[in-house]
Structures are given as structure tokens and as C-alpha cells.
Design a protein around this motif. Structure first.
Motif, PDB file in Angstrom:
ATOM      1  N   GLY A  56      40.323  37.679  33.919  1.00  0.00           N
ATOM      2  CA  GLY A  56      41.221  38.552  35.346  1.00  0.00           C
ATOM      3  C   GLY A  56      40.080  39.176  36.150  1.00  0.00           C
ATOM      4  O   GLY A  56      40.711  38.971  37.139  1.00  0.00           O
ATOM      5  N   LYS A  57      38.959  39.498  36.235  1.00  0.00           N
ATOM      6  CA  LYS A  57      38.277  39.820  36.934  1.00  0.00           C
ATOM      7  C   LYS A  57      37.694  38.599  37.873  1.00  0.00           C
ATOM      8  O   LYS A  57      37.581  38.727  39.059  1.00  0.00           O
ATOM      9  CB  LYS A  57      36.999  40.422  36.989  1.00  0.00           C
ATOM     10  N   CYS A  58      37.336  37.899  37.153  1.00  0.00           N
ATOM     11  CA  CYS A  58      36.900  36.426  38.233  1.00  0.00           C
ATOM     12  C   CYS A  58      38.454  36.082  38.863  1.00  0.00           C
ATOM     13  O   CYS A  58      38.064  35.520  40.653  1.00  0.00           O
ATOM     14  CB  CYS A  58      36.842  35.064  37.074  1.00  0.00           C
TER      15      CYS A  58
ATOM     16  N   LEU B 165      42.082  47.157  32.031  1.00  0.00           N
ATOM     17  CA  LEU B 165      40.223  46.609  32.168  1.00  0.00           C
ATOM     18  C   LEU B 165      40.094  45.502  33.580  1.00  0.00           C
ATOM     19  O   LEU B 165      38.791  46.098  33.902  1.00  0.00           O
ATOM     20  CB  LEU B 165      39.356  46.564  30.992  1.00  0.00           C
ATOM     21  N   ALA B 166      40.332  44.962  33.433  1.00  0.00           N
ATOM     22  CA  ALA B 166      39.815  43.646  34.915  1.00  0.00           C
ATOM     23  C   ALA B 166      41.138  44.835  35.893  1.00  0.00           C
ATOM     24  O   ALA B 166      40.053  44.511  37.062  1.00  0.00           O
ATOM     25  CB  ALA B 166      40.910  42.384  34.182  1.00  0.00           C
ATOM     26  N   VAL B 167      42.244  45.348  35.716  1.00  0.00           N
ATOM     27  CA  VAL B 167      42.182  45.614  36.986  1.00  0.00           C
ATOM     28  C   VAL B 167      43.010  46.800  36.996  1.00  0.00           C
ATOM     29  O   VAL B 167      43.752  47.097  36.838  1.00  0.00           O
ATOM     30  CB  VAL B 167      43.368  45.096  37.779  1.00  0.00           C
ATOM     31  N   PRO B 168      42.298  48.089  37.243  1.00  0.00           N
ATOM     32  CA  PRO B 168      42.510  49.929  36.838  1.00  0.00           C
ATOM     33  C   PRO B 168      43.605  50.089  38.079  1.00  0.00           C
ATOM     34  O   PRO B 168      42.989  49.794  38.893  1.00  0.00           O
ATOM     35  CB  PRO B 168      41.056  50.780  36.735  1.00  0.00           C
ATOM     36  N   THR B 169      44.064  50.836  37.900  1.00  0.00           N
ATOM     37  CA  THR B 169      45.161  51.253  38.487  1.00  0.00           C
ATOM     38  C   THR B 169      44.761  52.592  39.528  1.00  0.00           C
ATOM     39  O   THR B 169      43.593  52.689  39.251  1.00  0.00           O
ATOM     40  CB  THR B 169      45.723  52.383  38.268  1.00  0.00           C
ATOM     41  N   ILE B 170      45.088  52.311  40.640  1.00  0.00           N
ATOM     42  CA  ILE B 170      44.237  53.711  41.302  1.00  0.00           C
ATOM     43  C   ILE B 170      43.949  54.300  40.824  1.00  0.00           C
ATOM     44  O   ILE B 170      42.775  55.485  41.550  1.00  0.00           O
ATOM     45  CB  ILE B 170      45.248  53.401  43.092  1.00  0.00           C
ATOM     46  N   ALA B 171      44.772  55.291  40.493  1.00  0.00           N
ATOM     47  CA  ALA B 171      44.672  56.390  40.119  1.00  0.00           C
ATOM     48  C   ALA B 171      43.221  56.651  38.888  1.00  0.00           C
ATOM     49  O   ALA B 171      42.015  57.478  39.072  1.00  0.00           O
ATOM     50  CB  ALA B 171      46.032  56.964  38.749  1.00  0.00           C
TER      51      ALA B 171
ATOM     52  N   VAL C  85      40.536  38.118  40.079  1.00  0.00           N
ATOM     53  CA  VAL C  85      40.568  38.306  41.055  1.00  0.00           C
ATOM     54  C   VAL C  85      39.440  38.564  42.640  1.00  0.00           C
ATOM     55  O   VAL C  85      40.073  39.014  43.872  1.00  0.00           O
ATOM     56  CB  VAL C  85      40.282  40.595  40.953  1.00  0.00           C
ATOM     57  N   ALA C  86      38.402  38.817  41.843  1.00  0.00           N
ATOM     58  CA  ALA C  86      37.207  38.054  42.657  1.00  0.00           C
ATOM     59  C   ALA C  86      37.801  36.851  43.909  1.00  0.00           C
ATOM     60  O   ALA C  86      36.799  37.197  45.294  1.00  0.00           O
ATOM     61  CB  ALA C  86      35.309  37.797  41.935  1.00  0.00           C
ATOM     62  N   TYR C  87      38.171  36.001  43.884  1.00  0.00           N
ATOM     63  CA  TYR C  87      38.611  35.058  44.793  1.00  0.00           C
ATOM     64  C   TYR C  87      39.371  35.789  45.368  1.00  0.00           C
ATOM     65  O   TYR C  87      39.359  34.884  46.931  1.00  0.00           O
ATOM     66  CB  TYR C  87      39.211  33.497  43.328  1.00  0.00           C
ATOM     67  N   GLN C  88      40.240  36.749  44.739  1.00  0.00           N
ATOM     68  CA  GLN C  88      41.483  36.972  46.397  1.00  0.00           C
ATOM     69  C   GLN C  88      40.223  38.197  46.890  1.00  0.00           C
ATOM     70  O   GLN C  88      40.489  37.815  48.136  1.00  0.00           O
ATOM     71  CB  GLN C  88      42.202  38.100  44.983  1.00  0.00           C
ATOM     72  N   ASP C  89      39.661  38.430  46.323  1.00  0.00           N
ATOM     73  CA  ASP C  89      38.972  39.756  46.900  1.00  0.00           C
ATOM     74  C   ASP C  89      37.895  39.834  48.021  1.00  0.00           C
ATOM     75  O   ASP C  89      37.271  39.771  49.151  1.00  0.00           O
ATOM     76  CB  ASP C  89      38.143  41.409  46.475  1.00  0.00           C
ATOM     77  N   LEU C  90      36.680  38.643  47.823  1.00  0.00           N
ATOM     78  CA  LEU C  90      35.445  37.862  47.852  1.00  0.00           C
ATOM     79  C   LEU C  90      35.196  36.716  48.731  1.00  0.00           C
ATOM     80  O   LEU C  90      35.193  36.649  49.336  1.00  0.00           O
ATOM     81  CB  LEU C  90      34.225  38.188  47.432  1.00  0.00           C
ATOM     82  N   HIS C  91      36.614  36.102  48.422  1.00  0.00           N
ATOM     83  CA  HIS C  91      36.100  35.037  49.266  1.00  0.00           C
ATOM     84  C   HIS C  91      37.490  34.609  49.472  1.00  0.00           C
ATOM     85  O   HIS C  91      38.047  32.883  50.501  1.00  0.00           O
ATOM     86  CB  HIS C  91      36.572  33.407  47.674  1.00  0.00           C
ATOM     87  N   GLY C  92      38.850  35.727  49.705  1.00  0.00           N
ATOM     88  CA  GLY C  92      40.089  35.231  50.404  1.00  0.00           C
ATOM     89  C   GLY C  92      40.969  34.239  49.755  1.00  0.00           C
ATOM     90  O   GLY C  92      41.720  33.326  50.233  1.00  0.00           O
ATOM     91  N   ILE C  93      41.304  33.639  48.832  1.00  0.00           N
ATOM     92  CA  ILE C  93      42.059  32.512  48.122  1.00  0.00           C
ATOM     93  C   ILE C  93      43.020  33.310  47.803  1.00  0.00           C
ATOM     94  O   ILE C  93      42.972  34.692  46.837  1.00  0.00           O
ATOM     95  CB  ILE C  93      41.063  31.823  46.746  1.00  0.00           C
ATOM     96  N   HIS C  94      44.457  33.067  47.981  1.00  0.00           N
ATOM     97  CA  HIS C  94      45.820  33.823  47.878  1.00  0.00           C
ATOM     98  C   HIS C  94      46.390  32.812  47.186  1.00  0.00           C
ATOM     99  O   HIS C  94      47.846  33.539  47.323  1.00  0.00           O
ATOM    100  CB  HIS C  94      45.862  34.886  49.245  1.00  0.00           C
ATOM    101  N   THR C  95      46.035  31.914  46.985  1.00  0.00           N
ATOM    102  CA  THR C  95      47.070  30.702  45.911  1.00  0.00           C
ATOM    103  C   THR C  95      46.489  29.866  45.068  1.00  0.00           C
ATOM    104  O   THR C  95      45.430  30.341  44.687  1.00  0.00           O
ATOM    105  CB  THR C  95      47.195  29.371  47.518  1.00  0.00           C
ATOM    106  N   LEU C  96      47.260  29.889  43.986  1.00  0.00           N
ATOM    107  CA  LEU C  96      47.141  29.213  42.925  1.00  0.00           C
ATOM    108  C   LEU C  96      46.101  28.293  43.220  1.00  0.00           C
ATOM    109  O   LEU C  96      44.860  27.578  42.548  1.00  0.00           O
ATOM    110  CB  LEU C  96      48.549  28.850  42.059  1.00  0.00           C
ATOM    111  N   GLY C  97      46.460  27.471  43.944  1.00  0.00           N
ATOM    112  CA  GLY C  97      45.856  25.588  44.673  1.00  0.00           C
ATOM    113  C   GLY C  97      44.801  26.363  44.808  1.00  0.00           C
ATOM    114  O   GLY C  97      43.114  25.704  44.360  1.00  0.00           O
TER     115      GLY C  97
END
Length: 166
Positions: A59-61, A152-158, A63-75
Motif C-alpha cells: 500500500g505504501k509503495c 497503517l498504509a494510509v492513516p486518516t487525516i485525524a 501511494v508513493a507512486y502517486q505522491d512522489l512520482h505523479g502516477i495516477h493510473t493503474l497502467g
């Protein structure tokens, strides 16, 4: 996994035995790493202390693809996760995961949405380890195990605000 299943059973997939159902290799300083294996002709997969930590790392990996590498698609994610240079079929992998989610490989996905992330992680576990034996949940682990790992991978905002994490 089912109660009483012997995790050292050589018949189980390597990723399941290593509590590393995504077959992650060393590189990142993942929480819960117990070591690396030296099994077979392709050594070097991480061994996690338990399945929750292995699922969390997937999960963390993602999320890092999206946040750090700008990847937003499964492809895009699976071009990075399972590159063809390693003998993988990233397009086939992305289609497998996309079909499980009911989206297209080029559709935008929000990896901070726990349900979406869990569905992706479940599909990765199934792709990496194949179908489980009889008596084991369809995606190798029960709902509580996936739920705990995704929390654990994506904690809530709170929770993030409480812990001083942004």
C-alpha cells in the motif's frame, strides 16, 4: 490466512511464506522487515515479520507512486511495479488489476482512498501468488488483515494530525 496454516509449507508461494505477498525486493526501509531470503535462483526478496506489514508495504509503495512520482493510473503504476525489463507484462498486470476494480488501466485512481487501495493490494496479492488453496480466503488474507494493513498504509487525516504527520 486461515488459522493453523503452516507458513513454512514449501507448497505455499514464496511471497506468502515471506509475509511479503507483493514480492518486494530490498531498497526501501520498510517497517517490519525481518530480513531477506536467499531461496532459489532469484534471491533477495524481503521477509516481513507478519502479513500486515507486508500488505502495508504494498500500500505504501502504491501511494508513493502517486505522491512522489505523479502516477495516477493503474497502467502507469504497473509499468513501475512490474517492468517489462524484469520479464513482466505490465500491461497485462494493469488490466488484471483494473478488471478487479471495475475501471480501465488509464482511468485515474485515488490511492489515498482506502477502499481503492485495498482493492489494488488484494489484486496484487492474487496476481503475485495465484489462487489460494481451499479453506483460505480468496485473496489469501481475511478482511480484518487487509483493513488493518490499509489503516497503517494510509492513516486518516485525524490520526496523521495527532501524530504530527502531514
Amino acid at each position: 490466512m486461515s488459522e493453523g496454516m503452516d507458513m513454512t509449507d514449501g507448497a505455499l508461494p514464496r511471497g506468502i511464506r515471506n509475509h511479503n505477498p507483493g514480492n518486494l525486493r530490498p531498497g526501501a526501509a520498510w517497517a517490519g522487515i525481518e530480513g531477506t531470503d536467499s531461496e532459489g535462483s532469484a534471491p533477495g526478496y524481503v521477509i516481513f515479520t507478519d502479513p500486515i506489514m507486508g500488505l502495508r508495504a504494498i500500500g505504501k509503495c502504491m501511494v508513493a507512486y502517486q505522491d512522489l512520482h505523479g502516477i495516477h493510473t493503474l497502467g502507469g503504476a504497473f509499468l513501475r511495479w512490474a517492468p517489462s525489463a524484469d520479464g513482466n507484462d505490465p500491461c497485462g498486470y494493469a488490466h488484471f488489476v483494473a478488471n478487479r476494480l471495475g475501471v480501465g488501466p488509464s482511468d485515474t485512481v485515488d490511492l489515498h482512498d482506502r477502499r481503492t487501495l485495498e482493492a489494488i493490494v488484494r489484486a496484487i496479492v492474487r496476481m503475485e501468488n495465484g489462487p489460494p488453496p481451499a479453506g483460505v480466503p480468496a485473496d489469501w488474507y481475511d478482511d480484518d488483515t487487509y483493513g488493518h494493513a490499509m489503516a497503517l498504509a494510509v492513516p486518516t487525516i485525524a490520526a496523521a494530525a495527532t501524530n504530527g504527520v502531514s
